[in-house]
Design an enzyme around this catalytic site. Structure first.
Site, mmCIF file in Angstrom:
data_model
loop_
_atom_site.group_PDB
_atom_site.id
_atom_site.type_symbol
_atom_site.label_atom_id
_atom_site.label_comp_id
_atom_site.label_asym_id
_atom_site.label_seq_id
_atom_site.Cartn_x
_atom_site.Cartn_y
_atom_site.Cartn_z
ATOM 1 N N ARG A 43 0.821 -1.203 0.000
ATOM 2 C CA ARG A 43 0.000 0.000 0.000
ATOM 3 C C ARG A 43 0.862 1.263 0.000
ATOM 4 N NH1 ARG A 43 -2.105 1.020 4.243
ATOM 5 N NH2 ARG A 43 -1.224 -0.619 5.545
ATOM 6 N N LYS A 186 -8.484 -2.368 1.033
ATOM 7 C CA LYS A 186 -8.413 -1.465 2.184
ATOM 8 C C LYS A 186 -9.220 -0.189 1.947
ATOM 9 C CE LYS A 186 -6.190 -3.988 5.087
ATOM 10 N NZ LYS A 186 -6.986 -4.660 6.129
ATOM 11 N N HIS A 206 -11.051 -3.872 12.839
ATOM 12 C CA HIS A 206 -9.971 -4.598 12.162
ATOM 13 C C HIS A 206 -9.661 -5.808 13.041
ATOM 14 C CE1 HIS A 206 -5.553 -4.792 10.712
ATOM 15 N NE2 HIS A 206 -6.343 -5.376 9.848
ATOM 16 N N SER A 225 -0.089 -6.878 12.317
ATOM 17 C CA SER A 225 0.645 -7.865 11.535
ATOM 18 C C SER A 225 1.663 -8.625 12.391
ATOM 19 C CB SER A 225 1.369 -7.122 10.403
ATOM 20 O OG SER A 225 1.940 -8.031 9.533
ATOM 21 N N LYS A 229 -3.146 -13.086 14.591
ATOM 22 C CA LYS A 229 -4.599 -12.909 14.400
ATOM 23 C C LYS A 229 -5.184 -13.994 13.496
ATOM 24 C CE LYS A 229 -5.513 -9.015 12.306
ATOM 25 N NZ LYS A 229 -6.142 -8.979 11.005
ATOM 26 N N THR A 230 -4.522 -14.238 12.357
ATOM 27 C CA THR A 230 -5.025 -15.236 11.400
ATOM 28 C C THR A 230 -4.807 -16.650 11.942
ATOM 29 O OG1 THR A 230 -4.555 -13.735 9.576
ATOM 30 C CG2 THR A 230 -4.866 -16.029 8.995
ATOM 31 N N ASP A 244 -10.162 -10.821 8.938
ATOM 32 C CA ASP A 244 -9.548 -9.489 8.921
ATOM 33 C C ASP A 244 -10.475 -8.306 9.216
ATOM 34 O OD1 ASP A 244 -7.109 -8.026 8.526
ATOM 35 O OD2 ASP A 244 -7.878 -7.332 6.606
ATOM 36 N N ARG A 309 1.314 -12.333 -1.333
ATOM 37 C CA ARG A 309 -0.054 -12.514 -0.851
ATOM 38 C C ARG A 309 -0.839 -13.499 -1.707
ATOM 39 N NH1 ARG A 309 -2.071 -9.534 3.781
ATOM 40 N NH2 ARG A 309 -0.611 -7.840 4.132
#
Length: 519
Positions: A43, A186, A206, A225, A229-230, A244, A309
């Site tokens: 990004r 995003k 988020h 990151s 979380k994942t 997410d 990704r």
């Protein structure tokens, strides 16, 4: 637009054919499409703008995240994007939804000139049925993605040839000068971060979320990151609502997206089998290096970027809950941090005020090896665990979170997946099996019933015992051999928290202000 060759909601097979024929994409050995985003492989936050106009200007938190753009400049860029799209042989349209709950969803139209971008948004938005598509009508929000074409640097307010801009009055987004697909994902999240609280009165987050198969209990996982979380929300005994972006509504929790955008760096079937097996026909790998002879992806090769990704539909995850919505309120909130100073406990129970404090602080740390030039841990404070996508003042999200937690009596836990027994370099990372055991104890209810002791300076409550977790791990003071070094690092981190939180102090309640570390 004047285009004749418009392909609306083209099937993945057709998008594959066009991407291979026209964009130099590759078919991988597992059937996923490999494509490349060109010069920009991540990004461009410094090039993100929001149009300063009368309908939204009083709600937006203006500053370094939300940079102002005037309406005239937006019109110039919008015209530039549409003119460019009209010169293309192929133009792709994807019509889909953001938000699984029909009460709060929005209709999104994506207009782009790359098959790869159309496939990406086919995976990331919620795919309409044939009937929904036939009755789609006018969209609520439009993305004009002319990322192959540069912005004019000499236009007032432009700082480079890249421009990613949102206009809430027109409900449009224009992308110029970057082909990185994540900008669209995003962008939609930023729009939902504005619309859900302002228009619908709901809380956008988020976070990842899952739900127990037996008890139907919902858990939200916040984390930046690299905090887990994942990984931690993928649990064979629970259904994944999403990995997410979510909305905590008056009636329950729903995913904003129809797919997942997973990191591929060092991916293996052993570590993350669900993600590994989701990389098949219909998925798109972005900037991943492959063996030209076998077409096998090399997830360890970071020569293009570390930010490799994969985007795939959420139904590719075996235990995903489809539709991705639950009509029950969360029972637990887990705030994840990776503390490289090794002083925060592996788990602590937060009071409602502490939950607001840590949500606003959004602490984790970047560790050496993740970026060039990072030689020692760098503390990172990302407010609401989503600083780059925040649109309103962080205090508004924090107040809504506190109100919902109080109303539904939600337990909140701070879990440190970082270092223990010493800081980075002397201690070791908290083993994943122990973190999973802690999360299991949250879910089976045993942790809420545990006995707790006080952890000074940060004033946290830490459990005396957790099933399958060694006692000395639970209290960082016991895990460190050098108690003086421990106290030094503890004070150092506490001061960092105080400095970072100074930004929000004047806008929060006295109880929240005093819920942080005290020296």
């Amino acid at each position: 637009m004047e285009k004749i060759h418009l392909k609306r909601n083209a099937p993945p097979a057709q998008l594959y054919e066009d991407a291979i024929k026209l964009e130099g994409a590759i078919l991988s050995a597992t059937g996923a499409l490999i494509n490349f985003s060109g010069k920009k492989t991540g990004r461009s936050p410094k090039d993100k703008r929001i149009v300063f106009e009368e309908t939204s200007k009083d709600d937006i938190w203006w500053g370094s995240v939300n940079i102002k753009m005037d309406e005239h400049t937006f019109e110039i860029n919008r015209e530039r994007a549409i003119d460019y799209l009209n010169t293309r042989e192929q133009v792709y349209i994807f019509d889909g939804f953001a938000g699984w709950d029909p009460k709060y969803r929005i209709k999104v139209r994506v207009i782009c000139a790359r098959a790869y971008h159309a496939l990406f948004m086919h995976n990331m938005l919620i795919r309409p049925t044939e009937e929904e598509l036939a009755n789609f009508g006018e969209p609520d929000f439009i993305i004009y993605n002319a990322g192959q074409f540069p912005a004019n640097r000499f236009t007032k307010g432009m700082s480079s040839t890249t421009s990613v801009e949102i206009n809430f009055k027109r409900m449009e987004m224009v992308i110029l000068g970057t082909e990185y697909a994540g900008e669209m994902k995003k962008g939609i999240f930023s729009v939902m971060h504005y619309l859900q609280p302002v228009q619908f009165g709901q809380l956008s987050l988020h976070s990842s979320a899952n739900v127990g198969m037996d008890k139907g209990d919902v858990t939200l996982f916040f984390g930046l990151s690299g905090t887990g979380k994942t990984t931690l929300s993928a649990d064979p005994r629970r259904q994944l609502i999403g990995d997410d972006e979510h909305v905590w509504s008056d009636t329950g929790v729903f995913n904003i997206e129809g797919g997942c955008y997973a990191k591929c760096i060092n991916l293996s079937r052993e570590k993350e089998p669900e993600i590994f097996d989701a990389i098949r026909f219909g998925s798109i790998l972005e900037n991943v290096v492959y063996n030209p002879m076998t077409r096998v992806a090399d997830y360890d090769d970071v020569s293009i970027t570390e930010n490799t990704r994969c985007a795939y539909p959420i139904e590719y995850i075996p235990n995903a809950r489809i539709p991705c919505v639950v009509d029950s309120q969360p029972k637990n909130i887990i705030m994840l941090t990776c503390d490289a100073y090794g002083v925060l406990p592996p788990v602590s129970k937060l009071t409602p005020e502490q939950a607001s404090y840590h949500f606003l602080a959004g602490y984790t740390s970047k560790t050496p090896g993740t970026e060039d030039g990072v030689l020692e841990p760098i503390p990172t404070f990302s407010t609401c665990y989503s600083a780059p996508f925040i649109v309103l003042h962080p205090g508004r999200y924090a107040a809504m979170l506190a109100e919902r937690m109080a109303k539904h009596n939600v337990d909140c836990w701070l879990i440190n997946t970082g270092w223990t027994g010493g800081k980075y370099g002397t201690g070791k990372r908290c083993p994943l099996k122990y973190t999973r055991a802690i999360v299991d104890a949250v879910h089976d209810g045993s942790l809420a019933q545990a006995e707790f002791e006080d952890f000074g300076v940060f004033n946290l409550k830490i459990p005396l015992a957790v099933n399958n977790v060694p006692r000395e791990l639970l209290n960082p003071k016991l895990a460190w051999k050098d108690s003086e070094a421990f106290e030094r690092e503890l004070r150092k981190l506490a001061i960092m928290f105080q400095r970072a939180f100074a930004l929000y102090e004047k806008d929060v309640d006295e109880k929240v202000r005093s819920a942080g570390p005290t020296l």
